[in-house]
Design a protein around this motif. Sequence first.
Motif, mmCIF file in Angstrom:
data_model
loop_
_atom_site.group_PDB
_atom_site.id
_atom_site.type_symbol
_atom_site.label_atom_id
_atom_site.label_comp_id
_atom_site.label_asym_id
_atom_site.label_seq_id
_atom_site.Cartn_x
_atom_site.Cartn_y
_atom_site.Cartn_z
ATOM 1 N N SER A 20 0.865 -1.179 -0.026
ATOM 2 C CA SER A 20 -0.079 0.015 0.014
ATOM 3 C C SER A 20 0.871 1.215 0.054
ATOM 4 C CB SER A 20 -1.001 -0.129 1.264
ATOM 5 O OG SER A 20 -1.981 -0.866 1.171
ATOM 6 N N LYS A 21 1.913 1.277 0.900
ATOM 7 C CA LYS A 21 2.921 2.336 1.018
ATOM 8 C C LYS A 21 3.508 2.545 -0.525
ATOM 9 C CE LYS A 21 3.383 3.535 5.687
ATOM 10 N NZ LYS A 21 4.280 3.572 6.844
ATOM 11 N N ARG A 22 4.144 1.426 -0.901
ATOM 12 C CA ARG A 22 4.857 1.371 -2.214
ATOM 13 C C ARG A 22 4.101 2.072 -3.292
ATOM 14 N NH1 ARG A 22 5.853 -3.409 -4.069
ATOM 15 N NH2 ARG A 22 5.018 -4.702 -2.576
ATOM 16 N N TYR A 23 2.769 1.689 -3.304
ATOM 17 C CA TYR A 23 1.767 2.212 -4.407
ATOM 18 C C TYR A 23 1.493 3.729 -4.215
ATOM 19 C CZ TYR A 23 -1.964 2.668 -7.676
ATOM 20 O OH TYR A 23 -2.769 2.885 -8.808
ATOM 21 N N ASP A 70 3.874 10.152 -8.549
ATOM 22 C CA ASP A 70 4.422 11.489 -8.777
ATOM 23 C C ASP A 70 3.459 12.264 -9.692
ATOM 24 O OD1 ASP A 70 4.784 10.619 -11.580
ATOM 25 O OD2 ASP A 70 6.970 11.518 -11.428
ATOM 26 N N ALA A 71 4.028 13.521 -10.085
ATOM 27 C CA ALA A 71 2.939 14.367 -10.811
ATOM 28 C C ALA A 71 2.708 13.962 -12.200
ATOM 29 C CB ALA A 71 3.366 15.920 -10.595
ATOM 30 N N SER A 72 3.606 13.169 -12.721
ATOM 31 C CA SER A 72 3.339 12.897 -14.158
ATOM 32 C C SER A 72 2.151 11.933 -14.390
ATOM 33 C CB SER A 72 4.797 11.948 -14.663
ATOM 34 O OG SER A 72 4.718 10.669 -13.967
ATOM 35 N N PHE A 73 1.972 11.725 -15.832
ATOM 36 C CA PHE A 73 1.073 10.776 -16.169
ATOM 37 C C PHE A 73 1.424 9.360 -16.469
ATOM 38 C CE2 PHE A 73 2.537 13.428 -19.486
ATOM 39 C CZ PHE A 73 2.585 12.567 -20.443
ATOM 40 N N TYR A 74 2.290 8.908 -15.661
ATOM 41 C CA TYR A 74 2.885 7.572 -15.781
ATOM 42 C C TYR A 74 2.840 7.028 -14.195
ATOM 43 C CZ TYR A 74 5.078 9.112 -19.947
ATOM 44 O OH TYR A 74 5.406 9.575 -21.162
ATOM 45 N N THR A 81 0.039 11.277 2.260
ATOM 46 C CA THR A 81 -0.429 12.814 2.019
ATOM 47 C C THR A 81 -1.851 12.866 1.253
ATOM 48 O OG1 THR A 81 0.558 12.611 -0.194
ATOM 49 C CG2 THR A 81 1.963 13.321 1.727
ATOM 50 N N PRO A 82 -2.427 13.906 0.878
ATOM 51 C CA PRO A 82 -3.532 14.044 0.398
ATOM 52 C C PRO A 82 -3.465 13.351 -1.186
ATOM 53 C CG PRO A 82 -3.235 16.221 1.357
ATOM 54 C CD PRO A 82 -1.966 15.375 1.595
ATOM 55 N N ARG A 83 -2.518 13.629 -2.047
ATOM 56 C CA ARG A 83 -2.158 13.139 -3.121
ATOM 57 C C ARG A 83 -2.076 11.685 -2.969
ATOM 58 N NH1 ARG A 83 3.001 14.202 -7.069
ATOM 59 N NH2 ARG A 83 4.195 13.864 -4.864
ATOM 60 N N GLN A 84 -1.547 11.044 -2.091
ATOM 61 C CA GLN A 84 -1.337 9.587 -2.142
ATOM 62 C C GLN A 84 -2.678 9.154 -1.391
ATOM 63 O OE1 GLN A 84 1.762 9.654 0.866
ATOM 64 N NE2 GLN A 84 3.419 9.967 -0.865
ATOM 65 N N ARG A 85 -3.577 9.796 -0.746
ATOM 66 C CA ARG A 85 -4.846 9.285 -0.600
ATOM 67 C C ARG A 85 -5.731 9.108 -1.646
ATOM 68 N NH1 ARG A 85 -3.273 12.415 4.278
ATOM 69 N NH2 ARG A 85 -3.694 10.838 6.293
ATOM 70 N N ILE A 86 -5.760 10.172 -2.435
ATOM 71 C CA ILE A 86 -6.538 10.056 -3.841
ATOM 72 C C ILE A 86 -6.091 8.981 -4.541
ATOM 73 C CG2 ILE A 86 -6.941 11.430 -5.735
ATOM 74 C CD1 ILE A 86 -6.989 13.924 -3.860
ATOM 75 N N SER A 87 -4.535 8.824 -4.769
ATOM 76 C CA SER A 87 -3.958 7.911 -5.707
ATOM 77 C C SER A 87 -4.368 6.585 -5.383
ATOM 78 C CB SER A 87 -2.556 8.089 -5.778
ATOM 79 O OG SER A 87 -1.678 7.154 -6.592
ATOM 80 N N VAL A 88 -4.439 6.214 -3.871
ATOM 81 C CA VAL A 88 -4.606 4.664 -3.368
ATOM 82 C C VAL A 88 -6.137 4.561 -3.688
ATOM 83 C CG1 VAL A 88 -4.600 3.165 -1.663
ATOM 84 C CG2 VAL A 88 -2.618 4.598 -2.155
ATOM 85 N N TYR A 140 -5.912 0.979 3.955
ATOM 86 C CA TYR A 140 -6.330 2.358 3.656
ATOM 87 C C TYR A 140 -7.057 2.960 5.008
ATOM 88 C CZ TYR A 140 -8.112 6.094 0.842
ATOM 89 O OH TYR A 140 -8.229 7.257 0.304
ATOM 90 N N GLN A 141 -7.475 2.250 6.039
ATOM 91 C CA GLN A 141 -8.510 2.650 7.109
ATOM 92 C C GLN A 141 -7.522 3.506 8.013
ATOM 93 O OE1 GLN A 141 -11.762 2.451 7.738
ATOM 94 N NE2 GLN A 141 -11.078 3.846 9.504
ATOM 95 N N TYR A 142 -6.334 2.838 8.119
ATOM 96 C CA TYR A 142 -5.437 3.652 9.051
ATOM 97 C C TYR A 142 -4.485 4.598 8.350
ATOM 98 C CZ TYR A 142 -1.476 4.491 12.342
ATOM 99 O OH TYR A 142 -0.534 4.991 13.222
ATOM 100 N N LEU A 143 -3.815 4.008 7.228
ATOM 101 C CA LEU A 143 -3.066 5.172 6.333
ATOM 102 C C LEU A 143 -3.703 6.371 6.021
ATOM 103 C CD1 LEU A 143 -0.884 2.546 4.426
ATOM 104 C CD2 LEU A 143 -0.257 3.593 6.483
#
Length: 968
Positions: free
Chosen positions: A27-30, A35-39, A567-574, A605-608
């Motif tokens: 989960s953390k690795r994902y 990053d900010a790119s589209f890859y 972070t917010p970005r990572q919460r959304i990404s996951v 996701y619940q905790y992270l």
Amino acid sequence: MTDALFSHFKSQLQRFLTPNEMITSYSKRYAYGTDASFYRLVPKLILALKNKDQVQHVLILANKYNVPLTFRAAGTSLSGQAITDSVLITLTSDWQQADISNSGNKIRLQPGIIGAKANQLLLPYNKKIGPDPASIDSCKIGGIAANNASGMCCGVKQNSYHTLADMTIIFADGTELNTSDKNSCHSFIINKPELINTINQLLNTVKDNTQLSALIRNKYRYKNTCGYGINSLLDFEHPIDVIKHLMIGSEGTLGFIADITFNTVDDYHNKVTGFYIFDDVTLACNLVSQLAKLEIAAIELLDVRSLRSVADRALLQTCLQKNKISHLHENAAALLIEIHAPDSNALDQIQQKAQVLMSQFNSSIIAQVEFTKDHLICSELWQIRKATFPAVGAVRKTGTTVVIEDVTFPTEHLGSGVQALQGLFKKYQYDEAIIFGHALDGNLHFVFTQSFNEQKQIDRYSKFMQDVSHLVAIQFKGSLKAEHGTGRNMAPFVALEWGSDAYQLMQQIKHAFDPNNILNPDVLISDNANIHLENLKTLPTTDNIIDKCIECGFCESVCPSNGFTLTPRQRISVWRRIIELENILAIEPNNNSIKRELDNLKQDYQYLAIDTCAATGLCGLKCPVGINTGEFIKSLRAEKLSTNRLAKHLSKFTADHLNLAVSTSKLGLSAISIANKLASELAIKNSFKLLNKISGKRIPLYYPAWPKGAKAITKTKQQFSSNSIKQVIYIPSCGGRTFAQDKNAEDQRALFEVVSSIFKKAGFEILIPKNINDLCCGMPWASKGDQNTANNTAHALISSIYPLTNNGKTPIIMDASPCTLALDNYSFDNMPIKTFEVTDFIDKFILKHLKITPQLAPITLHISCSSKRQNIEHSIINLAQACANEVLIPSDINCCGFAGDKGFFLPQLNENALRPLEPQLKQCKTGKITEGYSNSRTCEIGLTKATNIPYQSIVYLLDRVSSTFDNY
């Protein structure tokens, strides 16, 4: 790299890295791989390294076992240079050292420092670093240097390459070079003869090839980050100078920048800004060529579609007047022009010369905001320019991503280049695409939306990029990358732009620095002609709150859980991945690998993501499209709450019996305070750990900063005693009513007594409603996802006190910034009210009625996140600076992470958010800091815990140093 080699590599790492420094959780690795790119690539392993010794050891092992590595700073890169499916190296918060020398003319920075922080440190010297990327509030020095980022006013002369003084480099084999140290340079030359010989050979190759020399010289007249910075082979003769300049813009493919020393540039405060709309983009660009001969700081170009994307801006509408934006010709464009100078006379001279040149184009100018020094107008003009990129992101179709590319045209062909790009947009039906950029340098950004969910969309993108590459590199002899770095998106096209001779130079450079190709392979140069079409991000529809997220990462620098969980970005990404997996399972219900991945992500996701989100909303202030990820997390909490009958019942019971809840809490706090005198601190702490576990984390964890229960509120009344116009209704917060002051604080009075004292001095009558103990703003329930109870509680408060307000004319003050923010989020039918946070009201209406003698002893001030969200932080700063001669406002503290009552149950979040705080408390010039101030009682408890300094509301200091005027 074989699995066996990777396994050996990993086992060797465990000898000198802790488990916390080796992130293996999927989960953390994902999440951290985003990053900010589209890859999209998911790292096999993430290493969070805290010093250069660790970096050296990791590089030595990676070189030995042939394990590819990618370095990541803030991850705001746009072209895919900061992702990997191998090992990702991130920097902990330890990389924050900065040293200023030579009266501010030089600054040495470690790579983890955010760019804006460097400028903040240089502010007293009237200096700044040269690079000024739009992401400077979020991106870090390591990324700025590794991408040779520039910006709006930076141009070419002030980019990282041209302002570089020295750096410390760690190479692929672990060798270290400090270019500022003669001994280090001498040792490096002796111990690395192959690299030195290669550099010398390359110097001779360029020198002997006049055609190649001319090509390089011409290419770097303008911004160019396509490929390696081979202009260093023309600009320098000594191998060490060449090596350190090759590192600039190398995107982590040649080595690791452990620190960098910049020659700083002047930060002029004499400025004028103007905005001019032309009916012909070619004529506008012709003017740019003329103005480029003067000392102009910046010229930003916006094409007609850019103007339409920000048509709602009031200043733009005023500027156009009758000529509505919708009526502008398709060939129209605007120029935002800014001039800087060391003094007003020099500024006037440059401005006059500019206006003479511009007068030749008056017939083409259809609207304008003439040159002005007005700070507010200048700021709004720049906001118009900066709003263009997020404007496209805000209106994009769900499921598409925003692609932003930047190219350079020779300025003499800038107008033709704009029109040619617009022609390609029409050809490939990118109807929403806009063009803007740094026209002074021939640098244009173009932004469009793109879906990668279907092959036909990928094919469209592929053909478009082929045409763009030929247009820019072949037809106009420009650069395919100006300032965003080459990345994997342009790596296949580097040879097209540069030709075989120059490209071979770049291949030789890569091999000489990194013979085993372990450093960020396939980035910057690649043998894979389709690398830019592989591993593309998909953005499934998930939730209206977050669907507009472009994963830029601007939010991360202000998030209190950054470096702790997500972070917010990572919460959304996951979350996007979770939804994507659910969609796949709906079609392939027996896909066990998808099931396992989904279960893994959901469980973590619940905790992270959910439990550890402070929901401060600061991310929404930094987000280009205004996404408040905290609101999304609260919606998930609401979903969980709706299925938990016991939790719903307890939530409603607490709201309905608020007085009982507060009284019980006060009694418990006081009892614990007594127990603390009778039993050991360790025993109490362990007892609460056990109770916390048994209760399912409903009982908080204990720590010594817990105060005792607050004194009961007295002097309540139901009506004012006079008809004075200087009246306020005062709603003491739940926090102030529950928690007494810290035991080490000098002033132990209750908060309501101090506020009352100040207002009395200023001649104001305060009314505290009799039923105050039953009233609350609703914020505690809203933060937990119980919005219905929060709304009811807030409405009950306003309904109760509105009859006292003289139809809303009497102001309401609250002594905690989160409470005022909470009420700002509600609307009350037929009950117009105005609530003030107490420091804001004091700054506006009280301070002028008080005689203040500022104290000599220094203080530290914490600005709460709720103050920032209400844009009232200036009020508490004004108040603090009026009360003390020296006020330290620590940097990099955006939120204390206490988050209401979360700090009692999850102290790690508070600790993570305040990591940079204590070391900064030693920076005061006039003595040791022994007192801290803020404007939220729970924040103050967390700050006390982190520093062992008693924190109180700033009103305590004001009351101490103020008195009534003698003639009042």
